[in-house]
Design a protein around this motif. Structure first.
Motif, PDB file in Angstrom:
ATOM      1  N   ARG A 100       0.862  -1.183   0.000  1.00 13.80           N
ATOM      2  CA  ARG A 100       0.000   0.000   0.000  1.00 13.80           C
ATOM      3  C   ARG A 100       0.898   1.233   0.000  1.00 13.80           C
ATOM      4  N   VAL A 101       0.782   2.043  -1.043  1.00 11.45           N
ATOM      5  CA  VAL A 101       1.733   3.129  -1.260  1.00 11.45           C
ATOM      6  C   VAL A 101       1.098   4.487  -0.980  1.00 11.45           C
ATOM      7  N   GLN A 102       1.832   5.314  -0.256  1.00 12.74           N
ATOM      8  CA  GLN A 102       1.501   6.731  -0.084  1.00 12.74           C
ATOM      9  C   GLN A 102       2.651   7.539  -0.692  1.00 12.74           C
ATOM     10  N   CYS A 103       2.337   8.483  -1.573  1.00 14.88           N
ATOM     11  CA  CYS A 103       3.365   9.306  -2.199  1.00 14.88           C
ATOM     12  C   CYS A 103       3.256  10.745  -1.685  1.00 14.88           C
ATOM     13  N   VAL A 104       4.366  11.299  -1.259  1.00 16.86           N
ATOM     14  CA  VAL A 104       4.370  12.630  -0.668  1.00 16.86           C
ATOM     15  C   VAL A 104       5.519  13.454  -1.255  1.00 16.86           C
ATOM     16  N   ARG A 105       5.203  14.627  -1.771  1.00 13.13           N
ATOM     17  CA  ARG A 105       6.246  15.593  -2.123  1.00 13.13           C
ATOM     18  C   ARG A 105       6.162  16.746  -1.134  1.00 13.13           C
ATOM     19  N   THR A 106       7.289  17.053  -0.517  1.00  6.18           N
ATOM     20  CA  THR A 106       7.279  18.066   0.524  1.00  6.18           C
ATOM     21  C   THR A 106       8.485  18.988   0.352  1.00  6.18           C
ATOM     22  N   ILE A 107       8.339  20.218   0.824  1.00  6.46           N
ATOM     23  CA  ILE A 107       9.393  21.219   0.679  1.00  6.46           C
ATOM     24  C   ILE A 107      10.331  21.154   1.887  1.00  6.46           C
ATOM     25  N   GLY A 108      11.629  21.128   1.605  1.00  9.29           N
ATOM     26  CA  GLY A 108      12.610  21.119   2.686  1.00  9.29           C
ATOM     27  C   GLY A 108      13.835  20.318   2.319  1.00  9.29           C
ATOM     28  N   ARG A 109      14.853  20.413   3.149  1.00  7.89           N
ATOM     29  CA  ARG A 109      16.050  19.612   2.937  1.00  7.89           C
ATOM     30  C   ARG A 109      15.729  18.147   3.232  1.00  7.89           C
ATOM     31  N   PRO A 110      16.213  17.222   2.411  1.00  9.76           N
ATOM     32  CA  PRO A 110      15.891  15.805   2.633  1.00  9.76           C
ATOM     33  C   PRO A 110      16.201  15.330   4.042  1.00  9.76           C
ATOM     34  N   GLU A 111      17.350  15.756   4.597  1.00 11.26           N
ATOM     35  CA  GLU A 111      17.703  15.281   5.931  1.00 11.26           C
ATOM     36  C   GLU A 111      16.718  15.767   6.987  1.00 11.26           C
TER      37      GLU A 111
END
Length: 250
Positions: A74-85
């Motif tokens: 079951r997949v949830q895809c999220v694009r979010t703003i910020g540094r990956p760490e």
């Protein structure tokens, strides 16, 4: 007796992606983890700024790879703003595990782990899987799973996770005993084979696993040292830290 449940159950298994081949190897590894734990796979793509209406090709590709690796995931895809760490450390607060990819090290002068893995080693609230990719593009996960037995507080959790991964991945688990008062250390000249009574396993049974270490499961002391480790010194796990890593936080 019921099967032992995986440790550190959270809300999801999180995998960070950036479009790289190494990240897709991490997605494949994380998909199996999510299905085994009966948790959603949360695929996170951190971007430095809002791209507006620009389509995110990274997430659909990662979702396709996850569905091929484990059809029932079951997949949830999220694009979010910020540094990956920063994003992944924050995601770890509600995750059962955070997974990221890592490219191969081509020179000893290169850092042992990158900036994202270093931040997670310092600040993650759940175990962190760093899935190393070899030069040929394959994931460096196909050898034995190695773990060190120590007297440290919380070592049972580290070993529990290693055993869970051995069952899930169908790999042999190599336990390296460094406990101060262990029988192995009292009798270093005696070859020891450990078999659990009643398990049905026989002495000398061929596990079929490669002798190379594919995954090192390590506790807080090693995880704390990784971000500042430039030149690996003697370590009981052969091949550490150039194999894939599963870091168990304090």
């Amino acid at each position: 007796m019921p099967a032992a449940t995986p440790p550190d159950q959270g809300h999801a298994v999180v995998v960070g992606v950036d479009g790289s081949h190494a990240a897709l190897n991490a997605v494949r590894w994380a998909a199996a983890e999510a299905v085994d734990r009966d948790l959603p796979l949360r695929i996170v793509h951190a971007v430095p700024r809002d791209p507006g209406g620009t389509a995110d090709a990274v997430l659909p590709e990662a979702q396709d790879v996850a569905m091929i690796a484990a059809e029932s995931v079951r997949v949830q895809c999220v694009r979010t703003i910020g540094r990956p760490e920063d994003v992944l450390v924050r995601e770890s607060q509600r995750a059962a595990m955070v997974c990221i990819g890592a490219r191969p090290r081509h020179a000893m002068i290169e850092p042992v782990i990158g900036a994202v893995a270093a931040a997670l080693a310092r600040g993650a609230a759940c175990p962190v899987a760093v899935i190393r990719t070899r030069s040929d593009g394959t994931a460096h996960t196909d050898g034995v799973i190695s773990v060190v037995l120590t007297d440290d507080v919380g070592n049972d959790d580290v070993v529990h996770l290693a055993m869970h991964e051995g069952r899930l991945r169908g790999r042999a688990v190599r336990q390296i005993d460094r406990r101060a008062d262990s029988w192995v250390r009292r009798f270093p000249d005696v070859r020891v084979e450990t078999v659990a009574a009643g398990s049905g396993h026989q002495y000398g049974r061929d596990t079929g696993a490669h002798d190379d270490v594919g995954l090192a499961v390590v506790g807080p002391a090693d995880a704390d040292a990784l971000p500042t480790l430039a030149m690996p010194t003697c370590h009981p796990i052969l091949g550490y830290p150039d194999c894939s890593l599963l870091l168990v936080p304090r």
